[in-house]
Design a protein around this motif. Sequence first.
Motif, PDB file in Angstrom:
ATOM      1  N   VAL A 155       0.816  -1.218   0.000  1.00 43.22           N
ATOM      2  CA  VAL A 155       0.000   0.000   0.000  1.00 43.22           C
ATOM      3  C   VAL A 155       0.853   1.273   0.000  1.00 43.22           C
ATOM      4  O   VAL A 155       0.313   2.376   0.098  1.00 43.22           O
ATOM      5  N   LEU A 156       2.156   1.135  -0.138  1.00 45.15           N
ATOM      6  CA  LEU A 156       3.015   2.318  -0.140  1.00 45.15           C
ATOM      7  C   LEU A 156       2.678   3.246  -1.306  1.00 45.15           C
ATOM      8  O   LEU A 156       2.600   4.472  -1.144  1.00 45.15           O
ATOM      9  N   LYS A 157       2.482   2.663  -2.488  1.00 43.20           N
ATOM     10  CA  LYS A 157       2.144   3.467  -3.654  1.00 43.20           C
ATOM     11  C   LYS A 157       0.789   4.139  -3.463  1.00 43.20           C
ATOM     12  O   LYS A 157       0.589   5.294  -3.846  1.00 43.20           O
ATOM     13  N   SER A 158      -0.129   3.407  -2.853  1.00 45.42           N
ATOM     14  CA  SER A 158      -1.455   3.967  -2.599  1.00 45.42           C
ATOM     15  C   SER A 158      -1.366   5.152  -1.651  1.00 45.42           C
ATOM     16  O   SER A 158      -2.056   6.167  -1.841  1.00 45.42           O
ATOM     17  N   PHE A 159      -0.528   5.047  -0.629  1.00 44.33           N
ATOM     18  CA  PHE A 159      -0.360   6.163   0.308  1.00 44.33           C
ATOM     19  C   PHE A 159       0.175   7.390  -0.407  1.00 44.33           C
ATOM     20  O   PHE A 159      -0.336   8.507  -0.231  1.00 44.33           O
ATOM     21  N   ILE A 160       1.195   7.210  -1.228  1.00 43.45           N
ATOM     22  CA  ILE A 160       1.818   8.341  -1.915  1.00 43.45           C
ATOM     23  C   ILE A 160       0.820   9.036  -2.828  1.00 43.45           C
ATOM     24  O   ILE A 160       0.721  10.270  -2.854  1.00 43.45           O
ATOM     25  N   SER A 162      -2.630   8.801  -2.803  1.00 44.32           N
ATOM     26  CA  SER A 162      -3.832   9.312  -2.124  1.00 44.32           C
ATOM     27  C   SER A 162      -3.544  10.609  -1.374  1.00 44.32           C
ATOM     28  O   SER A 162      -4.356  11.539  -1.390  1.00 44.32           O
ATOM     29  N   GLN A 163      -2.374  10.687  -0.709  1.00 45.65           N
ATOM     30  CA  GLN A 163      -2.069  11.927  -0.002  1.00 45.65           C
ATOM     31  C   GLN A 163      -1.869  13.083  -0.980  1.00 45.65           C
ATOM     32  O   GLN A 163      -2.233  14.218  -0.693  1.00 45.65           O
ATOM     33  N   PHE A 164      -1.321  12.772  -2.149  1.00 44.96           N
ATOM     34  CA  PHE A 164      -1.085  13.817  -3.147  1.00 44.96           C
ATOM     35  C   PHE A 164      -2.407  14.328  -3.710  1.00 44.96           C
ATOM     36  O   PHE A 164      -2.602  15.542  -3.868  1.00 44.96           O
ATOM     37  N   PHE A 165      -3.321  13.414  -4.006  1.00 44.20           N
ATOM     38  CA  PHE A 165      -4.625  13.824  -4.522  1.00 44.20           C
ATOM     39  C   PHE A 165      -5.368  14.669  -3.488  1.00 44.20           C
ATOM     40  O   PHE A 165      -5.997  15.671  -3.831  1.00 44.20           O
ATOM     41  N   TYR A 166      -5.302  14.255  -2.218  1.00 46.19           N
ATOM     42  CA  TYR A 166      -5.976  15.015  -1.169  1.00 46.19           C
ATOM     43  C   TYR A 166      -5.346  16.398  -1.018  1.00 46.19           C
ATOM     44  O   TYR A 166      -6.051  17.398  -0.837  1.00 46.19           O
ATOM     45  N   ALA A 167      -4.023  16.467  -1.082  1.00 46.84           N
ATOM     46  CA  ALA A 167      -3.329  17.752  -0.952  1.00 46.84           C
ATOM     47  C   ALA A 167      -3.788  18.727  -2.030  1.00 46.84           C
ATOM     48  O   ALA A 167      -4.043  19.909  -1.751  1.00 46.84           O
ATOM     49  N   ALA A 168      -3.917  18.236  -3.266  1.00 47.02           N
ATOM     50  CA  ALA A 168      -4.337  19.098  -4.368  1.00 47.02           C
ATOM     51  C   ALA A 168      -5.768  19.575  -4.172  1.00 47.02           C
ATOM     52  O   ALA A 168      -6.089  20.756  -4.379  1.00 47.02           O
ATOM     53  N   ILE A 206      -4.291  11.362  10.613  1.00 42.21           N
ATOM     54  CA  ILE A 206      -5.449  10.471  10.658  1.00 42.21           C
ATOM     55  C   ILE A 206      -5.235   9.270   9.741  1.00 42.21           C
ATOM     56  O   ILE A 206      -5.500   8.118  10.130  1.00 42.21           O
ATOM     57  N   GLN A 207      -4.747   9.539   8.537  1.00 42.67           N
ATOM     58  CA  GLN A 207      -4.519   8.449   7.590  1.00 42.67           C
ATOM     59  C   GLN A 207      -3.470   7.468   8.114  1.00 42.67           C
ATOM     60  O   GLN A 207      -3.664   6.246   8.062  1.00 42.67           O
ATOM     61  N   ILE A 208      -2.372   7.980   8.634  1.00 45.17           N
ATOM     62  CA  ILE A 208      -1.286   7.115   9.102  1.00 45.17           C
ATOM     63  C   ILE A 208      -1.700   6.331  10.343  1.00 45.17           C
ATOM     64  O   ILE A 208      -1.412   5.134  10.471  1.00 45.17           O
ATOM     65  N   HIS A 209      -2.392   6.978  11.267  1.00 46.25           N
ATOM     66  CA  HIS A 209      -2.897   6.264  12.449  1.00 46.25           C
ATOM     67  C   HIS A 209      -3.861   5.155  12.017  1.00 46.25           C
ATOM     68  O   HIS A 209      -3.900   4.079  12.630  1.00 46.25           O
ATOM     69  N   GLY A 210      -4.626   5.428  10.975  1.00 45.19           N
ATOM     70  CA  GLY A 210      -5.532   4.417  10.464  1.00 45.19           C
ATOM     71  C   GLY A 210      -4.789   3.206   9.930  1.00 45.19           C
ATOM     72  O   GLY A 210      -5.171   2.062  10.187  1.00 45.19           O
ATOM     73  N   TYR A 211      -3.708   3.455   9.190  1.00 48.97           N
ATOM     74  CA  TYR A 211      -2.877   2.351   8.695  1.00 48.97           C
ATOM     75  C   TYR A 211      -2.330   1.530   9.866  1.00 48.97           C
ATOM     76  O   TYR A 211      -2.393   0.302   9.865  1.00 48.97           O
ATOM     77  N   ARG A 212      -1.787   2.223  10.857  1.00 52.74           N
ATOM     78  CA  ARG A 212      -1.171   1.514  11.974  1.00 52.74           C
ATOM     79  C   ARG A 212      -2.207   0.684  12.736  1.00 52.74           C
ATOM     80  O   ARG A 212      -1.944  -0.467  13.102  1.00 52.74           O
TER      81      ARG A 212
END
Length: 220
Positions: A155-160, A162-168, A206-212
């Motif tokens: 899911v590393l690629k998904s994280f990169i 998804s965070q970019f899309f949200y940032a934009a 929130i996203q990272i805590h969710g992953y963990r």
Amino acid sequence: MAFKRARTTEQKDIRLNQILDATEDLFKNNNYANITLQMIANKLDFTRANLYKYVPTKEDIFLLIFEKYLHLWVEDTIEVFRNKSNLSIVEFADIWSKTIEKYPIMLQIRNLLNCIIEENVSFESLVDFKSTIWHDFYRLIPIIETQLPFVEKKVLKSFITSQFFYAATLFLAVSAQERHWKAFKLCDSELEAIAFQPAFREYLCIQIHGYRSMYKNITS
């Protein structure tokens, strides 16, 4: 500047950079839809025919501008996280969000890519563009592996992405023009303007805590 056709590779690169700079300057004060090749040519004292010697469409110019700033952001992120380890989630999110905030034009163009820009370039240009940006994106994976070791590799690629899309998307909302905010306030009088960096940092946490939490539950 008086147009003089570039002959060498170096001269062509200089001319292309001049086109990108002129387009960026126009983009600061004009909506994307209102910018034309003729405007760009006029700013450079070119004819449209001169411009076509270097770029086929306005959209191709904006792809190159996006590539430029995405590469700068990736390079900056790699450098910022160099020799950093054992960061807390909040520390990681704070550094990451502050770094991406430095590249507003990248986030602006990202919001135009899928539905406008990418639809109006050749398939060959699109493939070249995708190849270039994904190569840069994937250079960030070692940072995520080091800083967030609990995130599964799949899911590393998904994280990169998804965070970019949200940032934009967040940047678009935060930088909404005054008339948009007036409309928002009419819908919700208690609505307050938000700042990009703290809002994006909160989202990352929130996203990272969710992953963990997810992976902890799976392995427990």
